[in-house]
Write an enzyme that holds these catalytic residues in place. Structure first.
Site, PDB file in Angstrom:
ATOM      1  N   PRO A  84      98.513  81.835   1.972  1.00  0.00           N
ATOM      2  CG  PRO A  84      98.124  83.261   0.183  1.00  0.00           C
ATOM      3  CD  PRO A  84      98.868  82.035   0.569  1.00  0.00           C
ATOM      4  N   PRO A  85      95.205  82.203   3.434  1.00  0.00           N
ATOM      5  CG  PRO A  85      94.051  83.471   4.999  1.00  0.00           C
ATOM      6  CD  PRO A  85      95.134  83.558   3.986  1.00  0.00           C
ATOM      7  N   GLY A  86      92.788  79.726   2.645  1.00  0.00           N
ATOM      8  CA  GLY A  86      91.907  79.244   1.588  1.00  0.00           C
ATOM      9  C   GLY A  86      92.588  78.731   0.344  1.00  0.00           C
ATOM     10  N   GLY A 112      94.142  75.893   0.156  1.00  0.00           N
ATOM     11  CA  GLY A 112      94.092  74.432   0.078  1.00  0.00           C
ATOM     12  C   GLY A 112      95.160  73.716   0.887  1.00  0.00           C
ATOM     13  CE  LYS A 113      97.521  77.542   4.900  1.00  0.00           C
ATOM     14  NZ  LYS A 113      96.691  78.427   4.061  1.00  0.00           N
ATOM     15  CB  THR A 114      93.085  71.921   5.449  1.00  0.00           C
ATOM     16  OG1 THR A 114      93.371  73.104   6.177  1.00  0.00           O
ATOM     17  CG2 THR A 114      92.560  70.873   6.373  1.00  0.00           C
ATOM     18  CG  HIS A 121      82.990 108.923  -9.414  1.00  0.00           C
ATOM     19  ND1 HIS A 121      83.627 109.634  -8.436  1.00  0.00           N
ATOM     20  CD2 HIS A 121      83.547 107.685  -9.387  1.00  0.00           C
ATOM     21  CE1 HIS A 121      84.526 108.875  -7.846  1.00  0.00           C
ATOM     22  NE2 HIS A 121      84.488 107.674  -8.398  1.00  0.00           N
ATOM     23  CD  GLU A 122      81.706 104.560 -10.802  1.00  0.00           C
ATOM     24  OE1 GLU A 122      82.806 104.132 -11.219  1.00  0.00           O
ATOM     25  OE2 GLU A 122      81.458 104.709  -9.590  1.00  0.00           O
ATOM     26  CG  ASP A 157      87.768 106.101  -6.597  1.00  0.00           C
ATOM     27  OD1 ASP A 157      87.624 104.872  -6.636  1.00  0.00           O
ATOM     28  OD2 ASP A 157      86.959 106.908  -7.101  1.00  0.00           O
TER      29      ASP A 157
HETATM   30  N1  LIG Z   1      93.794  74.133  -4.795  1.00  0.00           N
HETATM   31  C1  LIG Z   1      92.529  73.826  -4.534  1.00  0.00           C
HETATM   32  N2  LIG Z   1      91.875  72.939  -5.290  1.00  0.00           N
HETATM   33  C2  LIG Z   1      90.601  72.629  -5.035  1.00  0.00           C
HETATM   34  N3  LIG Z   1      89.881  73.151  -4.039  1.00  0.00           N
HETATM   35  C3  LIG Z   1      90.465  74.050  -3.239  1.00  0.00           C
HETATM   36  C4  LIG Z   1      91.817  74.424  -3.450  1.00  0.00           C
HETATM   37  N4  LIG Z   1      92.141  75.331  -2.510  1.00  0.00           N
HETATM   38  C5  LIG Z   1      91.063  75.504  -1.742  1.00  0.00           C
HETATM   39  N5  LIG Z   1      90.044  74.752  -2.178  1.00  0.00           N
HETATM   40  C6  LIG Z   1      88.702  74.716  -1.591  1.00  0.00           C
HETATM   41  O1  LIG Z   1      88.696  75.582  -0.481  1.00  0.00           O
HETATM   42  C7  LIG Z   1      88.380  74.879   0.711  1.00  0.00           C
HETATM   43  C8  LIG Z   1      89.214  75.381   1.859  1.00  0.00           C
HETATM   44  O2  LIG Z   1      90.556  75.012   1.685  1.00  0.00           O
HETATM   45  P1  LIG Z   1      91.513  74.686   2.902  1.00  0.00           P
HETATM   46  O3  LIG Z   1      90.729  74.491   4.140  1.00  0.00           O
HETATM   47  O4  LIG Z   1      92.413  73.599   2.489  1.00  0.00           O
HETATM   48  O5  LIG Z   1      92.310  76.046   3.009  1.00  0.00           O
HETATM   49  P2  LIG Z   1      93.521  76.383   3.938  1.00  0.00           P
HETATM   50  O6  LIG Z   1      94.622  76.794   3.050  1.00  0.00           O
HETATM   51  O7  LIG Z   1      93.778  75.267   4.858  1.00  0.00           O
HETATM   52  O8  LIG Z   1      92.977  77.639   4.690  1.00  0.00           O
HETATM   53  P3  LIG Z   1      93.347  78.174   6.136  1.00  0.00           P
HETATM   54  O9  LIG Z   1      94.735  78.701   6.048  1.00  0.00           O
HETATM   55  O10 LIG Z   1      92.346  79.233   6.353  1.00  0.00           O
HETATM   56  O11 LIG Z   1      93.229  77.013   7.056  1.00  0.00           O
HETATM   57  C9  LIG Z   1      88.653  73.429   0.383  1.00  0.00           C
HETATM   58  O12 LIG Z   1      87.814  72.611   1.116  1.00  0.00           O
HETATM   59  C10 LIG Z   1      88.353  73.348  -1.094  1.00  0.00           C
HETATM   60  O13 LIG Z   1      86.981  73.158  -1.315  1.00  0.00           O
HETATM   61 ZN   LIG Z   2      85.635 106.076  -8.094  1.00  0.00          ZN
END
Ligand SMILES: Nc1ncnc2c1ncn2[C@@H]1O[C@H](COP(=O)(O)OP(=O)(O)OP(=O)(O)O)[C@@H](O)[C@H]1O
Ligand SMILES: [Zn+2]
EC number: 3.4.24.-
Length: 825
Positions: free
Chosen positions: A241-243, A245-247, A462-463, A539
């Site tokens: 998934p995005p974010g 840490g792949k890059t 509600h809550e 909900d």
């Molecule tokens: N496992 C991790 N440990 C530490 N920091 C992380 C980690 N994963 C993400 N981050 C933080 O999130 C930022 C974004 O991560 P990164 O660009 O590597 O995501 P990505 O998987 O490549 O996302 P995308 O798929 O959107 O390209 C990093 O610069 C870092 O600061």
């Molecule tokens: Zn509700």
């Protein structure tokens, strides 16, 4: 983060947005104004050429310096006769005439010098006539140098200028070199000699790191592998998934191996012209070969690696050519030189199969959302440079943020630091962190929104409906906070629930209770006000998607049994599910979903109807305080129900070790732990785990993880299918609970809670039965589940404790868990 456990009173859709929220499309199509840059450049080029030509002709005119007028031969003779001619120059074709000048008239502003010319005619008497009139006669001496110069200036120079300009612009456009700048790889721009990132900077993701450590070794000693005859892997694909840490991981590989890092995105290859991408790929590999050993990292590789099959939007010639080139380059290069290609993508399912076969990207490395332990580690990594005080407890934050990825957590830490500065503090405290979590989940507090008294009452009931039902059920997560302070993201109020432990699986009974909890907000409105509002839309949406997933994906409906009616596409992105059944079946699914929802709503009505007095008390308190903690909530709840307060006997140490124990993978040991965990603490010291949990917020979490590990089995479904309904119902009976659970202990062991015991057994069986199969499901669920869980900030751990005391133990879990579509990234 998409996930949260919040039961938010969805003002957004309801009160406020109801009107005026038309579809609102139409305008704003792409590319409204302005021309694309390339067109602009061409225009510029043309204009430049034109200007050059004009300038040249002007220049030529200046060179010639005088104005030259044509006259007839007769006029010429007349001028000669009149004595107006100073001199003539007779060439092959014409006669140039210089008149006598009368410059004396104005010595300061000489009149423009005018000369004349006329065609040469056969006139034998001309010379004598001219001599007679005293006109100077010049013959023509051919001047080749002047001629050459004029040719140069007139024809060659403009072309040179134009070509120069053109080249310059092309270079600007493509930013590369090459004959016209087209086709040169951009990779050079991104090459880094040292990334400066190491595996230490990437927290969590241990499995991914493990696989990459090998890769680093290949780069270090390619010779060692080739000597023995092993072929080095050419590429590895980072999927997740995005974010997550792949890059970052790719950079860390380069950093660990101390090799240059070429990085570019898939879309960098694609240009306007067909063939450019392919030539860029060629160029990139040439460059990389020169720099070997090195790493080539292609981010978002799906931009070029998309399947050529038209199902995924294939059929773009440029992309296909680029892909073909990439495929053949990957085949062609010699991996023993130590070139490694890393790709990253969120959508592995759309990649061309040819790209994934061994010999190209032979390895797929999954970089998934971090688990509890991973989140704690990520928080620590990012907190390294942030000043924090002693109150900070990352375990609690991690528990409250299930479903969050690395970039979310990094963002939260930063927000917390900003919050601290705003409040004039030098250190970040736990409160800042929780606030940041909430900010990310539901937005900031919207203090200036003023709600009418009546609306506040409605939101409040509600809550409380959500919270109360979760307290009355056994399979709900503890309430951590209830608030009716509106938030910027549209919620008019919400209930936060923090799980005691991270969950990877949900039982059918849990899902059922979750549904009841989700619908309880609306039920409360109906009971108290005898009318309903738009506030429950969120909900309802969540409940529907859970119910639908139960029927179509989890095999939890008796009517359909174990049939998969939906397939999840792009599991790492939005987790969208597509029905793959006939229309008739789809209609039946709808009616089954409706039946489940109706049943759950009826249950919610029943539970709340039987506890009206408690609901009134809590709602009243909430209206007065606006925000109450889970502890306060449970206190009133217990008081009203006559349940004694649980004693606080906890040793944080007990709970804590668990966290560290967690292992991501499911092992038998884990399973046993899981089983033990619930059994031990609850029976002997029931309140402990929960209380701890709540107080410290952190502790309990770890235990959960183990469980989760165990739970991964989808098996849950089987037993659930049989028992779930009944179990759920049994649970539902509020009255029973109340009496039964004087002390929190009972519910665990007692038949009432029945579920716990059942679950354990069932987990065991499952694990044994089909460990592998379940895995998948587990993970998908996990994805779904995590988000939801994540919501709770965990500020009021006590509630959790209350949960123990309560009948059902863990309180409500409304939104969490399995929300299929939205929750998953
Ligand atoms: N496992 C991790 N440990 C530490 N920091 C992380 C980690 N994963 C993400 N981050 C933080 O999130 C930022 C974004 O991560 P990164 O660009 O590597 O995501 P990505 O998987 O490549 O996302 P995308 O798929 O959107 O390209 C990093 O610069 C870092 O600061
Ligand atoms: Zn509700």
């Amino acid at each position: 983060m998409d996930n949260n456990n919040l039961n938010s009173y969805n003002g957004g859709n309801g009160y406020n947005n109801g009107q005026g929220g038309g579809p609102g499309n139409g305008q704003g199509g792409p590319g409204g104004g302005g021309q694309p840059p390339k067109k602009q450049n061409l225009m510029l080029l043309l204009v430049a050429a034109l200007v050059t030509l004009v300038c040249m002709s002007f220049f030529m005119k200046m060179l010639s310096g005088v104005s030259n007028q044509e006259i007839t031969y007769n006029e010429f003779l007349e001028k000669v006769d009149a004595g107006e001619v100073e001199s003539v120059e007779i060439t092959d074709e014409q006669i140039n005439i210089v008149p006598k000048s009368d410059a004396k008239e104005n010595p300061f502003m000489p009149a423009e010098e005018i000369t004349y010319y006329t065609g040469r005619v056969e006139d034998a008497t001309l010379i004598s006539h001219l001599l007679e009139k005293d006109v100077k006669i010049n013959g023509e001496i051919p001047d080749n140098s002047g001629f050459l110069l004029s040719i140069l200036l007139t024809y060659v120079l403009p072309f040179v200028v134009i070509i120069f300009l053109f080249n310059f612009l092309m270079k600007k456009m493509s930013g590369g070199g090459g004959p016209m700048g087209v086709g040169k790889s951009n990779a050079k721009v991104y090459v880094q000699k040292e990334t400066g990132v190491t595996f230490k900077d990437v927290a969590g993701e241990d499995e991914a790191k493990e696989s990459l450590v090998e890769v680093v070794d290949f780069l270090h000693n390619p010779g060692r592998y080739s000597k023995i005859g092993a072929k080095l892997p050419k590429g590895a694909l980072l999927v997740g998934p995005p974010g997550t840490g792949k890059t970052l991981l790719a950079k860390a590989v380069a950093g660990e191996a101390h090799v240059p890092f070429f990085s570019l995105t898939g879309s960098d290859f694609i240009e306007l012209y067909v063939g450019v991408g392919a030539s860029r790929v060629r160029d990139l590999f040439k460059e990389a070969t020169k720099n070997a050993p090195c790493i080539i990292f292609i981010d978002e590789i799906d931009a070029i690696g998309r399947s050529r099959d038209s199902k995924y939007g294939g059929g773009n010639e440029e992309r296909e050519q680029t892909l073909n080139q990439l495929l053949s380059e990957m085949d062609g290069f010699d991996s023993s030189r130590g070139i490694l290609i890393l790709g990253a993508t969120n959508r592995p399912e759309i990649l061309d199969k040819a790209l994934l076969r061994p010999g190209r990207f032979d390895r797929q490395i999954i970089v998934d959302k971090p688990d509890l332990k991973g989140r704690v580690e990520i928080l620590k990594v990012h907190a390294k440079d942030v000043l924090m005080d002693d109150t900070v407890d990352f375990d609690a934050i991690a528990l409250a943020t299930s479903g969050a990825v690395g970039s979310d957590l990094a963002n939260m830490i930063n927000e917390a630091a900003i919050n601290a500065v705003k409040q004039g503090r030098d250190y970040v405290c736990q409160k800042d962190l929780f606030e940041a979590v909430e900010q990310v989940l539901v937005g900031k507090e919207k203090k200036d929104r003023i709600m009418s008294k009546e609306e506040r009452r409605i939101v409040s009931y509600h809550e409380v409906g959500h919270a109360l039902v979760s307290a009355l059920q056994k399979n709900s997560e503890p309430v951590q906070k209830i608030t009716i302070v509106p938030r910027t993201m549209g919620a008019l109020g919400y209930v936060m629930q923090v799980p005691e432990e991270e969950k990877f699986l949900n039982t059918k009974a849990e899902l059922h209770d979750m549904l009841v909890g989700l619908l309880a907000g609306r039920a409360a409105e109906e009971i108290v006000f005898d009318t309903v509002t738009t506030g429950a839309s969120n909900d309802i949406e969540k409940a529907t998607s859970i119910a639908r997933a139960m029927v179509t994906q989890y095999g939890m409906s008796e009517k359909f049994g174990l049939i998969g009616l939906q397939t999840v596409e792009s599991q790492y992105l939005d987790g969208r599910a597509v029905m793959n059944c006939s229309d008739v079946t789809a209609a039946e699914v709808d009616s089954e979903v409706m039946r489940i929802l109706k049943e759950c709503y009826a249950k919610a009505l029943e539970l709340l109807g039987g506890n009206r007095a408690v609901m009134d008390k809590i709602a009243e308190y909430l209206i007065e305080k606006e925000t109450i903690t889970g502890k306060e909530f449970m206190k009133i709840y217990r008081r009203e129900k006559g349940i004694p307060e649980p004693e606080e006997t906890e040793t944080p140490e007990e709970a804590r070790p668990r966290i560290s124990e967690n292992t991501p993978s499911v092992t038998t040991a884990d399973i046993q732990k899981t089983q033990d965990a619930p059994a031990q603490p609850q029976e002997e010291i029931v309140p402990k785990p929960w209380d701890l949990h709540f107080q410290q917020t952190q502790n309990s979490a770890p235990a959960g993880e183990n469980t989760a590990g165990t739970q991964q089995m989808p098996a849950g479904q089987q037993p659930m299918g049989q028992t779930p309904a009944s179990a759920g119902e049994a649970n539902a009976a509020p009255a029973g609970n109340g009496s039964d659970r004087p002390d929190g202990n009972d519910w665990w062991s007692s038949g009432e809670s029945g579920i716990p015991g059942q679950d354990l057994n069932f987990f065991r069986t499952e694990e044994n039965g089909n460990g592998s199969d379940s895995h998948q499901e587990g993970s998908s669920e996990q994805a779904a589940g995590q988000p939801e869980n994540g919501t709770d900030a965990g500020s009021t751990p006590d509630d959790g404790a209350a949960g123990a005391g309560k009948p059902a133990g863990p309180v409500g879990r409304f939104s969490n868990t399995v929300l299929p579509p939205t929750d998953r990234k």
